[in-house]
Design an enzyme around this catalytic site. Sequence first.
Site, PDB file in Angstrom:
ATOM      1  N   SER A 121       0.801  -1.226   0.000  1.00 38.56           N
ATOM      2  CA  SER A 121       0.000   0.000   0.000  1.00 38.56           C
ATOM      3  C   SER A 121       0.831   1.273   0.000  1.00 38.56           C
ATOM      4  O   SER A 121       0.282   2.353  -0.216  1.00 38.56           O
ATOM      5  CB  SER A 121      -0.932   0.013   1.218  1.00 38.56           C
ATOM      6  OG  SER A 121      -1.884  -1.012   1.130  1.00 38.56           O
ATOM      7  N   THR A 186      -1.570   4.512   3.080  1.00 37.26           N
ATOM      8  CA  THR A 186      -2.375   5.245   2.096  1.00 37.26           C
ATOM      9  C   THR A 186      -2.398   6.739   2.361  1.00 37.26           C
ATOM     10  O   THR A 186      -2.016   7.530   1.483  1.00 37.26           O
ATOM     11  CB  THR A 186      -3.801   4.673   2.034  1.00 37.26           C
ATOM     12  OG1 THR A 186      -3.732   3.321   1.572  1.00 37.26           O
ATOM     13  CG2 THR A 186      -4.674   5.490   1.099  1.00 37.26           C
ATOM     14  N   GLU A 246      -7.773   7.390  26.147  1.00 39.67           N
ATOM     15  CA  GLU A 246      -8.833   6.400  26.327  1.00 39.67           C
ATOM     16  C   GLU A 246      -8.297   4.993  26.600  1.00 39.67           C
ATOM     17  O   GLU A 246      -8.691   4.343  27.546  1.00 39.67           O
ATOM     18  CB  GLU A 246      -9.770   6.394  25.113  1.00 39.67           C
ATOM     19  CG  GLU A 246     -10.618   7.666  25.023  1.00 39.67           C
ATOM     20  CD  GLU A 246     -11.770   7.528  24.052  1.00 39.67           C
ATOM     21  OE1 GLU A 246     -11.689   6.691  23.129  1.00 39.67           O
ATOM     22  OE2 GLU A 246     -12.765   8.254  24.216  1.00 39.67           O
ATOM     23  N   PHE A 298      -9.472   9.074  16.443  1.00 39.21           N
ATOM     24  CA  PHE A 298     -10.523   8.419  17.203  1.00 39.21           C
ATOM     25  C   PHE A 298     -10.129   7.102  17.849  1.00 39.21           C
ATOM     26  O   PHE A 298     -10.935   6.504  18.546  1.00 39.21           O
ATOM     27  CB  PHE A 298     -11.739   8.212  16.289  1.00 39.21           C
ATOM     28  CG  PHE A 298     -12.260   9.500  15.710  1.00 39.21           C
ATOM     29  CD1 PHE A 298     -12.922  10.419  16.508  1.00 39.21           C
ATOM     30  CD2 PHE A 298     -12.042   9.809  14.372  1.00 39.21           C
ATOM     31  CE1 PHE A 298     -13.388  11.610  15.982  1.00 39.21           C
ATOM     32  CE2 PHE A 298     -12.507  10.997  13.837  1.00 39.21           C
ATOM     33  CZ  PHE A 298     -13.180  11.909  14.642  1.00 39.21           C
ATOM     34  N   GLU A 299      -8.921   6.641  17.596  1.00 37.78           N
ATOM     35  CA  GLU A 299      -8.459   5.401  18.215  1.00 37.78           C
ATOM     36  C   GLU A 299      -6.963   5.493  18.488  1.00 37.78           C
ATOM     37  O   GLU A 299      -6.245   6.257  17.845  1.00 37.78           O
ATOM     38  CB  GLU A 299      -8.725   4.198  17.303  1.00 37.78           C
ATOM     39  CG  GLU A 299     -10.176   3.763  17.222  1.00 37.78           C
ATOM     40  CD  GLU A 299     -10.671   3.106  18.501  1.00 37.78           C
ATOM     41  OE1 GLU A 299      -9.849   2.635  19.313  1.00 37.78           O
ATOM     42  OE2 GLU A 299     -11.899   3.069  18.690  1.00 37.78           O
ATOM     43  N   ASP A 346      -8.866  -4.067   3.558  1.00 36.34           N
ATOM     44  CA  ASP A 346      -7.576  -4.744   3.454  1.00 36.34           C
ATOM     45  C   ASP A 346      -7.285  -5.594   4.676  1.00 36.34           C
ATOM     46  O   ASP A 346      -6.816  -6.736   4.567  1.00 36.34           O
ATOM     47  CB  ASP A 346      -6.494  -3.674   3.269  1.00 36.34           C
ATOM     48  CG  ASP A 346      -5.090  -4.229   3.241  1.00 36.34           C
ATOM     49  OD1 ASP A 346      -4.726  -4.854   2.240  1.00 36.34           O
ATOM     50  OD2 ASP A 346      -4.346  -4.020   4.229  1.00 36.34           O
ATOM     51  N   HIS A 388      -4.539  -2.114  -4.574  1.00 39.70           N
ATOM     52  CA  HIS A 388      -4.129  -3.475  -4.986  1.00 39.70           C
ATOM     53  C   HIS A 388      -5.289  -4.409  -4.713  1.00 39.70           C
ATOM     54  O   HIS A 388      -6.318  -4.007  -4.151  1.00 39.70           O
ATOM     55  CB  HIS A 388      -2.891  -3.930  -4.200  1.00 39.70           C
ATOM     56  CG  HIS A 388      -3.075  -3.786  -2.718  1.00 39.70           C
ATOM     57  ND1 HIS A 388      -3.883  -4.630  -1.982  1.00 39.70           N
ATOM     58  CD2 HIS A 388      -2.588  -2.877  -1.837  1.00 39.70           C
ATOM     59  CE1 HIS A 388      -3.872  -4.249  -0.709  1.00 39.70           C
ATOM     60  NE2 HIS A 388      -3.095  -3.181  -0.588  1.00 39.70           N
TER      61      HIS A 388
END
Length: 527
Positions: A121, A186, A246, A298-299, A346, A388
Amino acid sequence: MHLLKVLGGLVLVFLAVVNSAKLPYCCEETDDILTKKYWYDHADKTLQKKRKISDNLQRGSAKNVILFLGDGMGVPTITAARIYKGQKTGLKGAEAELTFEDFPHVSLSKTYAIDRQTSDSANTATAYLCGVKANYGTLGVNGKVKNENCDSSKNKSNHLSSVLQWAQEGGKSTGFVTTTRVTHATPAGLYAHSASRDWEASSPEGDTECPDIALQLIKHNPGKNIQVILGGGRQSFFPDDEPDIESKEMGKRKDGQNIVNEWLDNKKNISSKVHYVYNLQGFENVTADETDYLLGLFEYGHMQYEFERVVNNNEPSIADMTKKAIEILSKNPKGYFLLVEGGRIDHGHHDGMAMRALEEVVTFDKAIKLALEMTNRDDTLLLVTADHSHTMTISGYPLRGNNILGTYVSRDEKVEYTVLGYANGPGFNTSRKFVKNVTLDKDYKQPATFYLESETHGGEDVPVFATGAMAHLFHGVHDQTYIPHAIGYAACIGPNKEYCTGVANIISNPNLLVSFIVLISISETIF
């Protein structure tokens, strides 16, 4: 001159037909499916729809560009996701349609790397965002830079500019949305120059001449100028002695920097409308009118798979993020460039879990549908493609309507097998004696021919679906490197922007062309 008048009338009629064309709702199956008339009528409806599709030569340049990137979304995945989407609504499946499958223009993109037949990627992002083929694992650099070789990347002449940078230089707003970490391969292709996609939070051996990817996003051009950044990956923005807000896991930065604070300080010197958010509540409180810059992480790592997101309800969907990004970026009268990545398609494949991958495609498709509804085809180019493919196949002779995630028993050999399978991956040891409905579990790993801890990518060409302004540029088979150059030409940015001036711009712009014809007609009358 009489010919010009006739041509002018034809152009006006042509534009009226084009503007009246709409994306149709997918056909519904009836009991007449067994008759010739059903299929003749079906073909006629499709033909009439295709006849209304403009070749877009009469359209002007693309003020806005939205590039949707389904990571790993090759042809087998698209086909299986179409069937999966249909079967979720009670159809047999194959007659369903993903939103982007109705786009009027399609091409095939060759995904190989300079040094690999089957790519990753990172080098593919370099190709479809920077327009240059690169080596496996490298980002935003040319083929002279070797994977994980810091020294080879220090020469700035080996660095590449991306289509996002071209958009910024053209005065457009820019942003990206991803369901992966915002420093993942990406999105990093938009702003980073790195010999390794893995240097997300730290430089190799602390070499400051090879800055990490997160640092390039916050401090370097063009990353620091991006107005909307939405995804996961807080781990790369906080020091290794500071717990995550978090998850409570420690950050991964070894330089002791909290670069989110640095981003906030920098942006508040530019605008008072700056927001950093890390959960759903904070995201929902952000309004476009009061936002010039938005950073949403967010994570701690990647964002959740859709199956978990809808249960936990603590982070926005990819459609939510796409909507917010368009609302903010569209305030710029010069337009915008936006990348939207469905990154966990993916990951589902790498884990050998086809159901998760297909659910991510359907969720990704919702974001595409929303973007279509929010934008105008006359001034916006929308592209949907993949970096891909994967090794998943749809095999055997299952009956139409057979659950795409299920099994089928062959008529002659009486062998039961799954409809979906992988050439390699973690499902190698999956039992061939199937318990009823076990294959319909979201965590089921489809059988694989050879064992690998992580299933690999596939090397075949991937499709590019295009609609809107200058979409006709995408046809035939081309290298992945063609994509950003075509975008640049369509949007009058980057190396090909000079082609958008003069006669070429008049011919491609319906308003200018009609005005030109009318002007000639008036001048004939006067003189």
